[in-house]
Design a protein around this motif. Sequence first.
Motif, short mmCIF file in Angstrom:
data_model
loop_
_atom_site.label_atom_id
_atom_site.label_comp_id
_atom_site.label_asym_id
_atom_site.label_seq_id
_atom_site.Cartn_x
_atom_site.Cartn_y
_atom_site.Cartn_z
N LEU A 79 -17.57 -61.81 29.62
CA LEU A 79 -17.90 -60.42 29.96
C LEU A 79 -19.34 -60.08 29.57
CD1 LEU A 79 -14.84 -58.15 29.23
CD2 LEU A 79 -16.22 -58.22 31.29
N VAL A 80 -19.75 -60.56 28.39
CA VAL A 80 -21.13 -60.29 27.96
C VAL A 80 -22.11 -60.94 28.94
CG1 VAL A 80 -22.84 -60.69 26.14
CG2 VAL A 80 -20.54 -59.97 25.53
N LEU A 81 -21.79 -62.18 29.33
CA LEU A 81 -22.64 -62.87 30.32
C LEU A 81 -22.71 -62.07 31.62
CD1 LEU A 81 -21.76 -66.68 30.28
CD2 LEU A 81 -24.03 -65.69 30.18
N LEU A 82 -21.56 -61.63 32.06
CA LEU A 82 -21.47 -60.89 33.33
C LEU A 82 -22.25 -59.58 33.26
CD1 LEU A 82 -20.00 -60.62 36.12
CD2 LEU A 82 -18.18 -59.45 34.90
N LEU A 83 -22.00 -58.83 32.18
CA LEU A 83 -22.65 -57.53 32.06
C LEU A 83 -24.15 -57.68 31.85
CD1 LEU A 83 -19.94 -55.79 29.87
CD2 LEU A 83 -20.44 -55.39 32.28
N ASN A 84 -24.54 -58.68 31.08
CA ASN A 84 -25.96 -58.93 30.84
C ASN A 84 -26.67 -59.24 32.16
OD1 ASN A 84 -28.30 -59.36 29.26
ND2 ASN A 84 -27.97 -61.57 29.44
N LEU A 85 -26.02 -60.06 32.95
CA LEU A 85 -26.59 -60.43 34.25
C LEU A 85 -26.70 -59.21 35.16
CD1 LEU A 85 -27.44 -63.05 35.75
CD2 LEU A 85 -25.11 -63.18 36.62
N PHE A 86 -25.60 -58.44 35.16
CA PHE A 86 -25.55 -57.27 36.02
C PHE A 86 -26.60 -56.23 35.60
CE2 PHE A 86 -23.45 -53.10 36.95
CZ PHE A 86 -23.51 -53.18 38.33
N VAL A 87 -26.59 -55.92 34.30
CA VAL A 87 -27.50 -54.87 33.79
C VAL A 87 -28.96 -55.29 33.97
CG1 VAL A 87 -28.23 -53.64 31.71
CG2 VAL A 87 -25.80 -53.95 32.18
N SER A 88 -29.27 -56.54 33.64
CA SER A 88 -30.67 -56.96 33.74
C SER A 88 -31.16 -56.93 35.18
CB SER A 88 -30.84 -58.35 33.15
OG SER A 88 -30.08 -59.28 33.89
N ASN A 89 -30.28 -57.25 36.12
CA ASN A 89 -30.69 -57.20 37.52
C ASN A 89 -30.86 -55.77 38.01
OD1 ASN A 89 -30.82 -59.83 39.29
ND2 ASN A 89 -29.37 -60.20 37.64
N VAL A 90 -29.98 -54.88 37.53
CA VAL A 90 -30.09 -53.48 37.96
C VAL A 90 -31.33 -52.84 37.34
CG1 VAL A 90 -29.01 -51.20 37.79
CG2 VAL A 90 -27.63 -53.19 38.39
N MET A 91 -31.54 -53.09 36.02
CA MET A 91 -32.66 -52.47 35.33
C MET A 91 -34.00 -52.97 35.88
SD MET A 91 -31.09 -50.51 33.17
CE MET A 91 -32.07 -50.04 31.79
N ARG A 92 -34.03 -54.24 36.24
CA ARG A 92 -35.31 -54.81 36.69
C ARG A 92 -35.32 -55.01 38.21
NH1 ARG A 92 -34.86 -59.45 32.22
NH2 ARG A 92 -34.80 -58.08 30.41
N PHE A 93 -34.52 -54.19 38.89
CA PHE A 93 -34.41 -54.38 40.33
C PHE A 93 -35.76 -54.18 41.02
CE2 PHE A 93 -33.29 -53.02 44.66
CZ PHE A 93 -32.52 -54.11 45.02
N ASP A 94 -36.15 -55.17 41.76
CA ASP A 94 -37.46 -55.12 42.42
C ASP A 94 -37.35 -55.93 43.71
OD1 ASP A 94 -40.04 -54.94 43.12
OD2 ASP A 94 -40.83 -56.24 41.52
N LEU A 95 -37.26 -55.22 44.83
CA LEU A 95 -36.98 -55.90 46.09
C LEU A 95 -38.28 -56.39 46.75
CD1 LEU A 95 -34.48 -56.68 47.72
CD2 LEU A 95 -34.82 -54.61 49.07
#
Lengths: 346, 371
Positions: free
Chosen positions: B63-79
């Motif tokens: 879960l930590v892996l999943l949330l870390n991946l999810f949060v880091s991608n959302v926070m640093r979202f850059d298309l």
Amino acid sequence: MRNILLIISGLAVIAIGCKREEVKVYQIPKESAPQVMPHQTAPEWKVTGVTPANWEQMPSTGMRVAQYIVKGKDGSQGEVVVMPMAGMKASKEEILAIWRQQFGQNVKESSRKVKIGGDEGELYDFSGNQPKDSNIPERILVAMLFKDNVNWFFRLSGNNTVVEEAQNDFINYLNSVKLEQSAPGQSSEPKVNPHQMQPERNTTQAEQMPVELPVPENWKQLAPTPMAPLRYEVTSGNSTALITITRLDGDGGGLLPNINRWRGQIKLAPINQADLDKQITKIKTTAGEAIVVDFSGSNASNEPTRIVGIILPAGNHTWFFKMTGQDGAVNAHKDGLIKFVQSFKF
Amino acid sequence: MRLTVVCLALAMILVFIGTLAQVDKGIFIVQKEFFQSFIVISDLRVFNYRIPVIFPGGYLIGLVLLLNLFVSNVMRFDLQPKRIGLLITHFGLLVLLVGQLLIDQFHTESNMRLVEGQSLNYSESYNRCELALVKISDPQADTVVSIPESLLEKGSVIRNPHIPFQVKIHEYFPNSRIENVSGGGENTASTLGAGRQLRVIPLPPETKSDSRNAPSAIVEIIGDNAPSGTWLVSLFIEQPQEFNVGNEKWTISLRPERYYKPYFITLIDFKHEKYPGTDIPKNFSSRVKITNPQTGEEREVLIYMNNPLRYGGETYYQGSFDPNDDRVSILQVVRNPAWATPYIACILVGLGMTIHFIINLGIFVNEQRKK
């Protein structure tokens, strides 16, 4: 944004952490008797007879096709058991010796003719001075009838008082008993697989095997596999071995191929019949002569492994008793395995 | 990134100690204690010493892996076009992690043992059991109340609005064998039913993956008009035991957990070939008929090695056979609603990495040309 994500994360953790199994309720179509084609080798018996009010019928279990609890006036209990043994090779004297053996040297014994259904059988009366905590009953009445290639045993057992009280009822029951063979799967009586039988529903072998296996206490029963329905683990110090008991139809594929298959399992080269004859020893059992082989090799992990195998043709089947494992455990339990096979009641 | 590395390192350690513990505890217990938990509170036997283990469990690390991946991608979202490959790769990893969680939650494996001519509408679990109370007095249908083994704790009382009585668990043995008690008497397991002639011998839990526990329990039915006394239920007692509560007729049994289906599978023919003179299977196949009363479907299918039947969201493999009865086929039944997620995840990761490589290759080539 960060707070929202943290809340979602927390909810996800709670959702998984709170998962708990619950009682389920559902409806299914009425379960009818399974539509199974008749099995040629597993006949079922229906045994009926006149029973008094103090006999309570119990579900049939394994080889016991009928059994009753007999309630004595003093509150003690005895039992009546009916067991058919088809195609059994042991003589009457050998079977009687088994009953006598239970009572040791103090056995008192008498016999007479008795009417069993419409046939004439023999009734034996055994008693002895058993200790109070003994599992062996004080007195046994055994009626024997050989009919249509089936040996029938009717046994009344319990303490002296119960057997004495129930004696006449037992004779009446024997006089009135009817033995009918029904198609497999048609019996409406509950069936129990007791005493060291496997929970496995994936084999019919257990139902055809003797129920009361006199395995030594230091054999730990393991759950069955489809290939080996009866499995036991034995240990000695830190070493362990696995004992499997299998029964196959006919010659089970032949002696030499099976021996060579076992040899292959411990990385030994196949041998021919002449070599095999030099390596086997023979033992006597209640069902005839069995052969014993003892090989040492190594398993898939190259650890030293030893196999002691006993192959016993009995009737239309061949029994395979095999102990595989580390040398210490196999050595410590080899004699026990041989004694077990010799005492095995087929 | 740092957290991801820590999580991956913890996962490696968890797999290592879980593998060691498996020797002693068996695969099913280790799966539950080490990988399907948030915190591992267990012990590990090393050279006859028991070492206590307190460690993050598989769920927590995942879960930590999943949330870390999810949060880091959302926070640093850059298309940005040059980041599209990385985004697809990370999305693939998310699908992989979520998919594994779904598989863990919803995947079931069971078996269906059929004799030629027999029809069944259920399969049975390999290692899970249930206390089944079935009302059989209704002429239309049977009502099954299935109590999972995890609720069978000594002293617990089970109540359910669908049963007009309570079930009290007097004893529960996770693994056991039963023995005949000659003539019954005081040492028997129960006062009612088959247990009046039997006694239970408790055994330690099985630790080998090819073995299963054989649980037994002593239970009491409590309620108005219910029979007074205790019952022995066990995996060894195959036939359900009947009792009446008022006008209703019920049965009780402890059996492998059943998975009922809205259709029937009938075994028409089972073929089993062995190599001559041995018990080694050469080829085996089952011709079965599917009968689905809901859809009116009735058709025959041949199941053989590497050619399973996929039906009703389940896959039927030719699993095994009974060496002592050549009419018996054992089908392995797998339900895995999330079976496609690892494939989708791998495709996404592969695609993302390919795109990322091509974009960077283009940038590199352009830079080289400019030079």
